[in-house]
Write a protein that holds these residues in place. Structure first.
Motif, PDB file in Angstrom:
ATOM      1  N   ALA A 337       1.262   5.855   4.090  1.00 58.41           N
ATOM      2  CA  ALA A 337       2.026   7.079   4.371  1.00 58.41           C
ATOM      3  C   ALA A 337       2.694   7.561   3.082  1.00 58.41           C
ATOM      4  N   PHE A 338       3.080   8.845   3.021  1.00 58.53           N
ATOM      5  CA  PHE A 338       3.623   9.369   1.750  1.00 58.53           C
ATOM      6  C   PHE A 338       5.058   8.909   1.505  1.00 58.53           C
ATOM      7  N   LYS A 339       5.702   8.366   2.539  1.00 55.49           N
ATOM      8  CA  LYS A 339       7.023   7.753   2.412  1.00 55.49           C
ATOM      9  C   LYS A 339       7.219   6.872   3.639  1.00 55.49           C
ATOM     10  N   LYS A 340       8.291   6.098   3.655  1.00 62.08           N
ATOM     11  CA  LYS A 340       8.485   5.216   4.806  1.00 62.08           C
ATOM     12  C   LYS A 340       8.932   6.008   6.050  1.00 62.08           C
ATOM     13  N   ASP A 341       8.839   5.364   7.191  1.00 63.07           N
ATOM     14  CA  ASP A 341       9.297   5.922   8.462  1.00 63.07           C
ATOM     15  C   ASP A 341       8.568   7.181   8.907  1.00 63.07           C
ATOM     16  N   THR A 342       7.349   7.353   8.429  1.00 67.33           N
ATOM     17  CA  THR A 342       6.522   8.443   8.941  1.00 67.33           C
ATOM     18  C   THR A 342       5.071   7.962   8.947  1.00 67.33           C
ATOM     19  N   GLY A 343       4.282   8.543   9.837  1.00 71.39           N
ATOM     20  CA  GLY A 343       2.854   8.230   9.852  1.00 71.39           C
ATOM     21  C   GLY A 343       2.084   9.315   9.106  1.00 71.39           C
ATOM     22  N   ASP A 344       2.804  10.249   8.481  1.00 70.28           N
ATOM     23  CA  ASP A 344       2.168  11.381   7.797  1.00 70.28           C
ATOM     24  C   ASP A 344       1.582  10.922   6.459  1.00 70.28           C
ATOM     25  N   THR A 345       0.352  11.320   6.191  1.00 70.37           N
ATOM     26  CA  THR A 345      -0.316  10.873   4.960  1.00 70.37           C
ATOM     27  C   THR A 345      -0.629  12.046   4.029  1.00 70.37           C
ATOM     28  N   ARG A 346      -0.180  13.236   4.388  1.00 68.13           N
ATOM     29  CA  ARG A 346      -0.583  14.396   3.592  1.00 68.13           C
ATOM     30  C   ARG A 346      -0.110  14.265   2.141  1.00 68.13           C
ATOM     31  N   GLU A 347      -1.028  14.420   1.207  1.00 68.36           N
ATOM     32  CA  GLU A 347      -0.761  14.331  -0.241  1.00 68.36           C
ATOM     33  C   GLU A 347      -0.148  12.991  -0.646  1.00 68.36           C
ATOM     34  N   SER A 348      -0.374  11.951   0.143  1.00 68.17           N
ATOM     35  CA  SER A 348       0.201  10.648  -0.202  1.00 68.17           C
ATOM     36  C   SER A 348      -0.409  10.134  -1.509  1.00 68.17           C
ATOM     37  N   ALA A 349       0.449   9.512  -2.335  1.00 68.04           N
ATOM     38  CA  ALA A 349      -0.041   8.946  -3.604  1.00 68.04           C
ATOM     39  C   ALA A 349      -1.122   7.904  -3.328  1.00 68.04           C
ATOM     40  N   ALA A 350      -1.054   7.247  -2.159  1.00 69.33           N
ATOM     41  CA  ALA A 350      -2.032   6.209  -1.823  1.00 69.33           C
ATOM     42  C   ALA A 350      -3.460   6.759  -1.862  1.00 69.33           C
ATOM     43  N   ILE A 351      -3.635   8.005  -1.480  1.00 64.03           N
ATOM     44  CA  ILE A 351      -4.987   8.585  -1.439  1.00 64.03           C
ATOM     45  C   ILE A 351      -5.566   8.632  -2.858  1.00 64.03           C
ATOM     46  N   THR A 352      -4.774   9.163  -3.791  1.00 65.02           N
ATOM     47  CA  THR A 352      -5.241   9.256  -5.188  1.00 65.02           C
ATOM     48  C   THR A 352      -5.533   7.868  -5.746  1.00 65.02           C
ATOM     49  N   LEU A 353      -4.602   6.934  -5.512  1.00 68.08           N
ATOM     50  CA  LEU A 353      -4.753   5.588  -6.074  1.00 68.08           C
ATOM     51  C   LEU A 353      -6.023   4.917  -5.545  1.00 68.08           C
ATOM     52  N   ILE A 354      -6.214   4.956  -4.233  1.00 70.34           N
ATOM     53  CA  ILE A 354      -7.358   4.251  -3.649  1.00 70.34           C
ATOM     54  C   ILE A 354      -8.670   4.892  -4.100  1.00 70.34           C
ATOM     55  N   LYS A 355      -8.676   6.231  -4.191  1.00 67.05           N
ATOM     56  CA  LYS A 355      -9.913   6.888  -4.671  1.00 67.05           C
ATOM     57  C   LYS A 355     -10.228   6.406  -6.081  1.00 67.05           C
ATOM     58  N   ASP A 356      -9.194   6.259  -6.912  1.00 64.73           N
ATOM     59  CA  ASP A 356      -9.419   5.760  -8.283  1.00 64.73           C
ATOM     60  C   ASP A 356      -9.925   4.314  -8.250  1.00 64.73           C
ATOM     61  N   PHE A 357      -9.366   3.494  -7.372  1.00 67.42           N
ATOM     62  CA  PHE A 357      -9.824   2.097  -7.279  1.00 67.42           C
ATOM     63  C   PHE A 357     -11.288   2.047  -6.841  1.00 67.42           C
ATOM     64  N   MET A 358     -11.641   2.955  -5.926  1.00 63.23           N
ATOM     65  CA  MET A 358     -13.028   2.979  -5.448  1.00 63.23           C
ATOM     66  C   MET A 358     -13.981   3.381  -6.572  1.00 63.23           C
ATOM     67  N   GLN A 359     -13.526   4.347  -7.378  1.00 61.61           N
ATOM     68  CA  GLN A 359     -14.347   4.778  -8.524  1.00 61.61           C
ATOM     69  C   GLN A 359     -14.647   3.615  -9.459  1.00 61.61           C
ATOM     70  N   GLU A 360     -13.697   2.671  -9.525  1.00 61.69           N
ATOM     71  CA  GLU A 360     -13.849   1.518 -10.419  1.00 61.69           C
ATOM     72  C   GLU A 360     -14.542   0.350  -9.706  1.00 61.69           C
ATOM     73  N   ASN A 361     -15.071   0.630  -8.510  1.00 62.65           N
ATOM     74  CA  ASN A 361     -15.817  -0.367  -7.731  1.00 62.65           C
ATOM     75  C   ASN A 361     -14.996  -1.567  -7.275  1.00 62.65           C
ATOM     76  N   ALA A 362     -13.724  -1.345  -7.037  1.00 67.54           N
ATOM     77  CA  ALA A 362     -12.900  -2.427  -6.481  1.00 67.54           C
ATOM     78  C   ALA A 362     -13.132  -2.500  -4.978  1.00 67.54           C
ATOM     79  N   ARG A 363     -12.767  -3.637  -4.388  1.00 69.17           N
ATOM     80  CA  ARG A 363     -12.742  -3.739  -2.930  1.00 69.17           C
ATOM     81  C   ARG A 363     -11.290  -3.523  -2.525  1.00 69.17           C
ATOM     82  N   VAL A 364     -11.044  -2.601  -1.611  1.00 74.39           N
ATOM     83  CA  VAL A 364      -9.657  -2.249  -1.283  1.00 74.39           C
ATOM     84  C   VAL A 364      -9.339  -2.667   0.150  1.00 74.39           C
ATOM     85  N   ALA A 365      -8.163  -3.275   0.332  1.00 73.91           N
ATOM     86  CA  ALA A 365      -7.694  -3.608   1.686  1.00 73.91           C
ATOM     87  C   ALA A 365      -6.352  -2.910   1.872  1.00 73.91           C
ATOM     88  N   VAL A 366      -6.234  -2.130   2.945  1.00 77.39           N
ATOM     89  CA  VAL A 366      -5.020  -1.325   3.142  1.00 77.39           C
ATOM     90  C   VAL A 366      -4.292  -1.774   4.393  1.00 77.39           C
TER      91      VAL A 366
END
Ligand SMILES: NC(=O)C1=CN([C@@H]2O[C@H](COP(=O)(O)OP(=O)(O)OC[C@H]3O[C@@H](n4cnc5c(N)ncnc54)[C@H](O)[C@@H]3O)[C@@H](O)[C@H]2O)C=CC1
Ligand SMILES: O=C(O)[C@H]1O[C@H](OP(=O)(O)OP(=O)(O)OC[C@H]2O[C@@H](n3ccc(=O)[nH]c3=O)[C@H](O)[C@@H]2O)[C@H](O)[C@@H](O)[C@@H]1O
Length: 465
Positions: A337-366
């Protein structure tokens, strides 16, 4: 004097839902109907599992629903019954056409306004609740005026919403201020007073501010831009801290003690997210360019640029710390989520980070306590995402066999007094790395367990030099 007895809210989202539920809760003498085109969303509002997670929301809705609070897809009937209508529809950044990637898409506001104009059979106060570019009320007025008759008159107010997700109910029950803008005509001021009367059912009168329409519209964009600017300022300083051995929490504390600066909103992070900060700043940048104010546009643009830099800086640091390759390494991401206490993910930093990890062929567990797996996969929207990213039921499961844990959302349950980091460490590959993008954990305590810890804005080695 106009007395409001029946309110309709068009748009049952993160703003329309909580805002008008609290209004119904505090004004038992007013009937409130929240309408939306989405049948699924309205069905959820009418169920025991509300469509958004927000602390305290269930209590408010369950108290009033069926008494003076109603959720419906019958937009026309609710418009016809109401004497005051909130327009609380989405205003996302335009994806195509003129101003794509910058300007606000006002198609939803316009279609709601046109609907009001088409079906109204009596005079209405129409309230702009959505965040819109300055002077949008003028376009709404043109549409409504073209449909007014001697019997049907429309007044337009601007009443932007300042709630933050995760604390929406608290913010709505006890707002710092309520802002109501109106045209300074006799009928505009009468409409403005009618809405002031609604809010003063529970908000002290000195916190209800009245202004002209354009000041109200611009104040909303200005408030979000200034809040985001503070985060980009502290994040810019966090980079200097890491390079010098200054500690960003100490710098924020020292600066925040100055009453002119204040202590709030100075928490360094992996970057701000959420549906509005970036959208509203880009909106302001676009407006400035349209007004031929390029220096002003560049000034605000830099707040977004710094936010992107902070995210990519964090990713680069993770990769270089993991010996310049994360191919096939398992990265446990705590929080989506983009901050605590919400289920909202819009523009969450997690999206950018995980996409970058995927580009580097990492295995990601969320793992995120409130975000559904389906939502995570939808946000990541990459081919074969389900093979590359596993969604876990706990932080322990995500960290099992991981090379690195990355804290992205500041959920309380990730604090070092709540999560058993000794257990996490035991299950990880060694060396076990932990990257704290939220300044959430006590790094010294975790280092004692054995973790190699990096915290944004902190460089322990330089600190002791
Ligand atoms: N999310 C937040 O925390 C805040 C959002 N805002 C602003 O409030 C506005 C709404 O934001 P959210 O509630 O987050 O959006 P949202 O996307 O959660 O909700 C908007 C709802 O409006 C409905 N809708 C769109 N057009 C419609 C129409 N013509 N008739 C009936 N329903 C229609 C959509 O189906 C959707 O359910 C935006 O302008 C946003 O910038 C302002 C303050 C806080
Ligand atoms: O117009 C809106 O949508 C709303 O935008 C923000 O509210 P919201 O985005 O829900 O949440 P914030 O608490 O402002 O957090 C935004 C982002 O900034 C981050 N943040 C916040 C504060 C801080 O000190 N550091 C920091 O990194 C948060 O983690 C989050 O990712 C504003 O705070 C609200 O006043 C406004 O109404």
């Amino acid at each position: 004097m106009t007395v409001v007895k029946n309110i309709c809210c068009i748009g049952a989202g993160y703003v329309g839902g909580p805002t008008c539920a609290v209004l119904a809760y505090k004004c038992p003498d007013i009937k409130v109907t929240i309408v939306d085109l989405s049948e699924a969303r309205i069905a959820a509002w009418n169920s025991s599992h509300l469509p958004i997670y927000e602390p305290g929301l269930d209590e408010v809705v369950f108290e009033c629903r069926g008494k003076n609070l109603f959720f419906s897809t019958d937009v026309d009937a609710a418009i016809q019954e109401a004497d005051l209508i909130f327009v609380s529809v989405n205003t996302p950044t335009k994806k195509t056409g003129m101003g794509a990637g910058m300007a606000a898409d006002l198609a939803y506001v316009e279609s709601a306004t046109r609907r009001i104009a088409q079906v109204a059979q009596s005079s209405k106060i129409v309230v702009e609740k959505s965040t819109v570019p300055c002077r949008t009320a003028q376009s709404m007025r043109t549409i409504l005026d073209a449909n007014s008759t001697p019997e049907i008159h429309f007044d337009i107010l601007s009443n932007p919403e300042f709630l933050a997700e995760g604390t929406a109910i608290k913010d709505l029950l006890n707002p710092d201020r309520v802002l109501i803008g109106a045209l300074q005509t006799e009928s505009g001021i009468e409409a403005q007073n009618a809405l002031v009367d609604v809010y003063t059912h529970w908000v002290p009168k000195d916190r209800v501010i009245t202004t002209n329409l354009w000041s109200s519209e611009l104040s909303k964009l200005a408030a979000n831009a200034m809040l985001a600017q503070r985060i980009s300022s502290i994040n810019a300083l966090s980079a200097i801290c890491e390079a010098t051995g200054a500690d960003v929490d100490e710098v924020a504390f020292a600066c925040g003690k100055d009453t002119r600066l204040g202590s709030k909103f100075l928490k360094a992070s992996v970057g701000f997210g959420g549906s509005c900060f970036q959208k509203d700043i880009l909106n302001l940048v676009y407006l400035s360019r349209q007004l031929n104010l390029p220096e002003v546009a560049d000034y605000w643009q830099q707040v977004v640029t710094m936010n992107e830099y902070q995210k990519s800086r964090f990713v680069r640091h993770i990769i270089s710390t993991l010996f310049n390759t994360i191919t096939n390494k398992k990265i446990a991401v705590l929080g989506f989520a983009f901050k605590k206490d919400t289920g909202d993910t819009r523009e969450s930093a997690a999206i950018t980070l995980i996409k970058d990890f995927m580009q580097e062929n990492a295995r990601v567990a969320v793992y995120d306590p409130k975000v559904e797996a389906e939502q995570i996969y939808m946000d990541l929207a990459e081919p074969d995402v389900e093979k590359k990213v596993t969604i876990c039921a706990s932080a322990y499961e995500a960290a099992e066999g991981a090379d690195a844990v990355v804290i992205v959302t500041e959920w309380d349950e990730f604090r070092d007094d709540q999560l058993d980091y000794t257990k996490i460490y035991a299950g990880m590959n060694k060396p076990a790395f932990l990257f704290d993008g939220r300044l959430l954990v006590d790094a010294a305590k975790l280092r004692k367990i054995g973790f190699k810890v990096s915290v944004i804005g902190k460089n322990e080695l330089a600190g002791t030099a």
